[in-house]
Design a protein around this motif. Structure first.
Motif, PDB file in Angstrom:
ATOM      1  N   ASN A 129       2.992   4.181   6.563  1.00  0.00           N
ATOM      2  CA  ASN A 129       1.563   4.338   6.837  1.00  0.00           C
ATOM      3  C   ASN A 129       1.171   3.724   8.179  1.00  0.00           C
ATOM      4  O   ASN A 129       0.307   4.259   8.877  1.00  0.00           O
ATOM      5  CB  ASN A 129       0.737   3.735   5.697  1.00  0.00           C
ATOM      6  N   ASN A 130       1.815   2.624   8.542  1.00  0.00           N
ATOM      7  CA  ASN A 130       1.537   2.034   9.846  1.00  0.00           C
ATOM      8  C   ASN A 130       2.013   2.937  10.982  1.00  0.00           C
ATOM      9  O   ASN A 130       1.331   3.070  11.997  1.00  0.00           O
ATOM     10  CB  ASN A 130       2.183   0.652   9.953  1.00  0.00           C
ATOM     11  N   VAL A 131       3.172   3.568  10.804  1.00  0.00           N
ATOM     12  CA  VAL A 131       3.670   4.509  11.813  1.00  0.00           C
ATOM     13  C   VAL A 131       2.695   5.671  11.970  1.00  0.00           C
ATOM     14  O   VAL A 131       2.341   6.069  13.087  1.00  0.00           O
ATOM     15  CB  VAL A 131       5.074   5.023  11.440  1.00  0.00           C
ATOM     16  N   ALA A 132       2.242   6.236  10.845  1.00  0.00           N
ATOM     17  CA  ALA A 132       1.290   7.348  10.900  1.00  0.00           C
ATOM     18  C   ALA A 132      -0.013   6.919  11.566  1.00  0.00           C
ATOM     19  O   ALA A 132      -0.572   7.648  12.404  1.00  0.00           O
ATOM     20  CB  ALA A 132       1.017   7.868   9.488  1.00  0.00           C
ATOM     21  N   HIS A 133      -0.493   5.743  11.218  1.00  0.00           N
ATOM     22  CA  HIS A 133      -1.740   5.228  11.807  1.00  0.00           C
ATOM     23  C   HIS A 133      -1.624   5.097  13.317  1.00  0.00           C
ATOM     24  O   HIS A 133      -2.510   5.549  14.066  1.00  0.00           O
ATOM     25  CB  HIS A 133      -2.074   3.881  11.173  1.00  0.00           C
ATOM     26  N   LEU A 134      -0.550   4.497  13.784  1.00  0.00           N
ATOM     27  CA  LEU A 134      -0.377   4.301  15.221  1.00  0.00           C
ATOM     28  C   LEU A 134      -0.284   5.636  15.963  1.00  0.00           C
ATOM     29  O   LEU A 134      -0.763   5.771  17.091  1.00  0.00           O
ATOM     30  CB  LEU A 134       0.851   3.445  15.492  1.00  0.00           C
ATOM     31  N   LYS A 135       0.344   6.635  15.333  1.00  0.00           N
ATOM     32  CA  LYS A 135       0.418   7.958  15.948  1.00  0.00           C
ATOM     33  C   LYS A 135      -0.951   8.621  15.966  1.00  0.00           C
ATOM     34  O   LYS A 135      -1.375   9.196  16.986  1.00  0.00           O
ATOM     35  CB  LYS A 135       1.412   8.839  15.194  1.00  0.00           C
ATOM     36  N   ILE A 136      -1.676   8.537  14.872  1.00  0.00           N
ATOM     37  CA  ILE A 136      -3.001   9.163  14.782  1.00  0.00           C
ATOM     38  C   ILE A 136      -3.934   8.626  15.860  1.00  0.00           C
ATOM     39  O   ILE A 136      -4.635   9.393  16.533  1.00  0.00           O
ATOM     40  CB  ILE A 136      -3.600   8.943  13.377  1.00  0.00           C
ATOM     41  N   ILE A 137      -3.967   7.321  16.042  1.00  0.00           N
ATOM     42  CA  ILE A 137      -4.930   6.754  16.996  1.00  0.00           C
ATOM     43  C   ILE A 137      -4.517   6.987  18.450  1.00  0.00           C
ATOM     44  O   ILE A 137      -5.298   6.720  19.366  1.00  0.00           O
ATOM     45  CB  ILE A 137      -5.180   5.251  16.744  1.00  0.00           C
ATOM     46  N   SER A 138      -3.288   7.494  18.659  1.00  0.00           N
ATOM     47  CA  SER A 138      -2.857   7.811  20.026  1.00  0.00           C
ATOM     48  C   SER A 138      -3.237   9.233  20.430  1.00  0.00           C
ATOM     49  O   SER A 138      -3.146   9.587  21.605  1.00  0.00           O
ATOM     50  CB  SER A 138      -1.339   7.639  20.159  1.00  0.00           C
ATOM     51  N   LEU A 139      -3.655  10.050  19.453  1.00  0.00           N
ATOM     52  CA  LEU A 139      -3.954  11.454  19.710  1.00  0.00           C
ATOM     53  C   LEU A 139      -5.454  11.676  19.884  1.00  0.00           C
ATOM     54  O   LEU A 139      -6.268  10.915  19.348  1.00  0.00           O
ATOM     55  CB  LEU A 139      -3.446  12.311  18.543  1.00  0.00           C
ATOM     56  N   PRO A 140      -5.843  12.725  20.620  1.00  0.00           N
ATOM     57  CA  PRO A 140      -7.273  13.076  20.693  1.00  0.00           C
ATOM     58  C   PRO A 140      -7.793  13.380  19.297  1.00  0.00           C
ATOM     59  O   PRO A 140      -7.106  14.039  18.506  1.00  0.00           O
ATOM     60  CB  PRO A 140      -7.291  14.339  21.570  1.00  0.00           C
ATOM     61  N   HIS A 141      -8.986  12.859  18.983  1.00  0.00           N
ATOM     62  CA  HIS A 141      -9.549  13.185  17.679  1.00  0.00           C
ATOM     63  C   HIS A 141     -11.056  13.391  17.782  1.00  0.00           C
ATOM     64  O   HIS A 141     -11.732  12.810  18.612  1.00  0.00           O
ATOM     65  CB  HIS A 141      -9.217  12.106  16.639  1.00  0.00           C
ATOM     66  N   ASP A 142     -11.535  14.267  16.925  1.00  0.00           N
ATOM     67  CA  ASP A 142     -12.949  14.612  16.881  1.00  0.00           C
ATOM     68  C   ASP A 142     -13.637  13.818  15.783  1.00  0.00           C
ATOM     69  O   ASP A 142     -13.021  13.425  14.794  1.00  0.00           O
ATOM     70  CB  ASP A 142     -13.143  16.107  16.610  1.00  0.00           C
ATOM     71  N   THR A 143     -14.931  13.600  15.967  1.00  0.00           N
ATOM     72  CA  THR A 143     -15.757  13.005  14.929  1.00  0.00           C
ATOM     73  C   THR A 143     -16.789  14.039  14.513  1.00  0.00           C
ATOM     74  O   THR A 143     -16.710  15.202  14.899  1.00  0.00           O
ATOM     75  CB  THR A 143     -16.456  11.738  15.451  1.00  0.00           C
ATOM     76  N   ALA A 144     -17.764  13.616  13.733  1.00  0.00           N
ATOM     77  CA  ALA A 144     -18.797  14.550  13.277  1.00  0.00           C
ATOM     78  C   ALA A 144     -19.759  14.934  14.393  1.00  0.00           C
ATOM     79  O   ALA A 144     -20.569  15.850  14.231  1.00  0.00           O
ATOM     80  CB  ALA A 144     -19.565  13.947  12.102  1.00  0.00           C
ATOM     81  N   ARG A 145     -19.693  14.240  15.506  1.00  0.00           N
ATOM     82  CA  ARG A 145     -20.566  14.591  16.628  1.00  0.00           C
ATOM     83  C   ARG A 145     -20.082  15.877  17.291  1.00  0.00           C
ATOM     84  O   ARG A 145     -18.912  16.237  17.205  1.00  0.00           O
ATOM     85  CB  ARG A 145     -20.599  13.457  17.654  1.00  0.00           C
ATOM     86  N   SER A 146     -21.003  16.566  17.984  1.00  0.00           N
ATOM     87  CA  SER A 146     -20.666  17.821  18.654  1.00  0.00           C
ATOM     88  C   SER A 146     -19.618  17.579  19.731  1.00  0.00           C
ATOM     89  O   SER A 146     -19.667  16.578  20.460  1.00  0.00           O
ATOM     90  CB  SER A 146     -21.919  18.437  19.290  1.00  0.00           C
ATOM     91  N   LYS A 147     -18.682  18.508  19.850  1.00  0.00           N
ATOM     92  CA  LYS A 147     -17.624  18.390  20.847  1.00  0.00           C
ATOM     93  C   LYS A 147     -18.140  18.833  22.215  1.00  0.00           C
ATOM     94  O   LYS A 147     -18.924  19.779  22.326  1.00  0.00           O
ATOM     95  CB  LYS A 147     -16.442  19.263  20.430  1.00  0.00           C
ATOM     96  N   LEU A 148     -17.708  18.149  23.262  1.00  0.00           N
ATOM     97  CA  LEU A 148     -18.113  18.520  24.615  1.00  0.00           C
ATOM     98  C   LEU A 148     -17.459  19.836  25.024  1.00  0.00           C
ATOM     99  O   LEU A 148     -16.340  20.136  24.623  1.00  0.00           O
ATOM    100  CB  LEU A 148     -17.722  17.432  25.617  1.00  0.00           C
ATOM    101  N   SER A 149     -18.181  20.584  25.849  1.00  0.00           N
ATOM    102  CA  SER A 149     -17.594  21.794  26.411  1.00  0.00           C
ATOM    103  C   SER A 149     -16.589  21.400  27.495  1.00  0.00           C
ATOM    104  O   SER A 149     -16.561  20.249  27.959  1.00  0.00           O
ATOM    105  CB  SER A 149     -18.680  22.675  27.025  1.00  0.00           C
ATOM    106  N   ALA A 150     -15.770  22.357  27.908  1.00  0.00           N
ATOM    107  CA  ALA A 150     -14.778  22.091  28.959  1.00  0.00           C
ATOM    108  C   ALA A 150     -15.454  21.649  30.247  1.00  0.00           C
ATOM    109  O   ALA A 150     -14.965  20.754  30.946  1.00  0.00           O
ATOM    110  CB  ALA A 150     -13.935  23.333  29.196  1.00  0.00           C
ATOM    111  N   ARG A 151     -16.603  22.238  30.579  1.00  0.00           N
ATOM    112  CA  ARG A 151     -17.322  21.882  31.813  1.00  0.00           C
ATOM    113  C   ARG A 151     -17.912  20.482  31.723  1.00  0.00           C
ATOM    114  O   ARG A 151     -17.867  19.708  32.692  1.00  0.00           O
ATOM    115  CB  ARG A 151     -18.427  22.896  32.092  1.00  0.00           C
TER     116      ARG A 151
END
Length: 247
Positions: A163-185
Motif C-alpha cells: 500500500n505504501n508503494v501504491a501510495h507513493l506512485k499515486i501521488i507522483s502522477l497527475p491527478h484530478d479533483t472534483a474541481r473543473s479541469k483547466l483547458s490546454a490554453r
C-alpha cells in the motif's frame, strides 16, 4: 511482491495503478477499497472534498453517501487516520464507541448496513503538514474481524508495504479533483507565467492579446478556487498537472 512493485512503478496512469493495486488486495480478501489523499489539508481539520483525490471500488450507493454527501468527515477511522500513522484493525471502532458523538455513530450504523464491518485502515506518513493520505481496506462481506486479524498477522507487513508503494506512485502522477479541469490554453498560460514571463510576453508567444492572457488566468484561478496566479501555479504543481507530457 517483486512483480507487483515492478508493475506499479512502470504504470503511467492512475487508473492503471489502481487496478493493479485492487487486484492485489483482493488476493488477500479485501474486495472494497477507498483511497483518499490531499495536499491541501486545513490547519484545523480535513481538506475540502473539492481538493481531495478519491479512488474507490465500493458500489455507487455507498460512495454517494460516504463521499459525495461527505459522511467521511465524521468517520471514526478517518479521524484515527488523521491523528496517526500506521495500520489498525477495525476493532478500534468497537472499542471506542463510548467516546463517539452522534454523527460518528451514524457513520458506524451506516457501515453496518452496507456490510462494511471488517477491515484495516492504513494512514501514510507524509513529508508535508498540509498533506495526508490513507486507505480503508474492507474485507469481503461476512468476514469476521478476528478471522481477518489472523490473516493480517501473517501478511500484514507485506500488505502495508504494498500500500505504501501504491501510495507513493499515486501521488507522483497527475491527478484530478472534483474541481473543473483547466483547458490546454489555460494550463499553457500558467506554464509560461511559471517560466517568469509577463502577460505581454505570454501574449506575444501565444499570438493573442494581453487581455486574453488575463482572461485565461482569471478563469484558471476561478476553477482552482484560489485568489492569485501564484496560488494557481502552486496548486497545479501540487496536483502534478503542470509541465506534464503533451496530451
Amino acid at each position: 511482491m517483486l512483480d507487483y512493485v515492478k508493475s506499479i512503478c512502470n504504470s503511467q496512469a492512475l487508473d492503471e495503478v489502481w487496478k493493479i493495486h485492487c487486484d492485489a488486495m483482493k488476493s488477500f480478501g479485501f474486495d472494497r477499497l477507498i483511497y483518499g489523499y490531499s495536499r491541501f489539508m486545513r490547519e484545523n481539520g480535513l481538506s475540502p472534498r473539492e481538493d481531495s483525490l478519491f479512488l474507490t471500488m465500493h458500489d455507487p450507493a455507498y460512495i454517494k453517501r460516504y463521499i459525495e454527501d461527505e459522511m467521511y468527515f465524521d468517520a471514526p477511522m478517518v479521524y484515527w487516520a488523521y491523528q496517526n500513522v500506521g495500520a489498525i484493525g477495525w476493532d478500534w471502532v468497537k472499542n471506542n464507541l463510548d467516546q463517539m458523538n452522534e454523527r460518528q455513530l451514524e457513520v458506524v450504523r451506516f457501515n453496518q448496513e452496507m456490510n462494511v464491518t471488517a477491515g484495516y485502515t492504513i494512514s501514510f506518513a507524509e513529508s508535508s503538514r498540509r498533506s495526508k493520505g490513507s486507505i480503508a481496506l474492507t474485507a469481503e462481506a461476512g468476514t469476521d474481524q478476528a478471522q481477518l486479524d489472523e490473516m493480517w498477522r501473517e501478511h500484514g507487513e507485506q500488505i502495508i508495504a504494498m500500500n505504501n508503494v501504491a501510495h507513493l506512485k499515486i501521488i507522483s502522477l497527475p491527478h484530478d479533483t472534483a474541481r473543473s479541469k483547466l483547458s490546454a490554453r489555460q494550463r499553457e498560460v500558467l506554464e509560461w507565467v511559471g517560466d517568469g514571463k509577463t502577460n505581454q510576453d505570454v501574449a506575444t508567444i501565444m499570438g493573442v492579446t494581453p487581455a486574453t492572457v488575463e482572461k485565461h488566468l482569471r478563469i484558471a484561478r476561478e476553477k482552482l478556487g484560489v485568489d492569485t496566479t501564484a496560488q494557481a501555479l502552486l496548486k497545479m504543481s501540487l496536483l502534478n498537472q503542470i509541465y506534464t507530457p503533451k496530451e
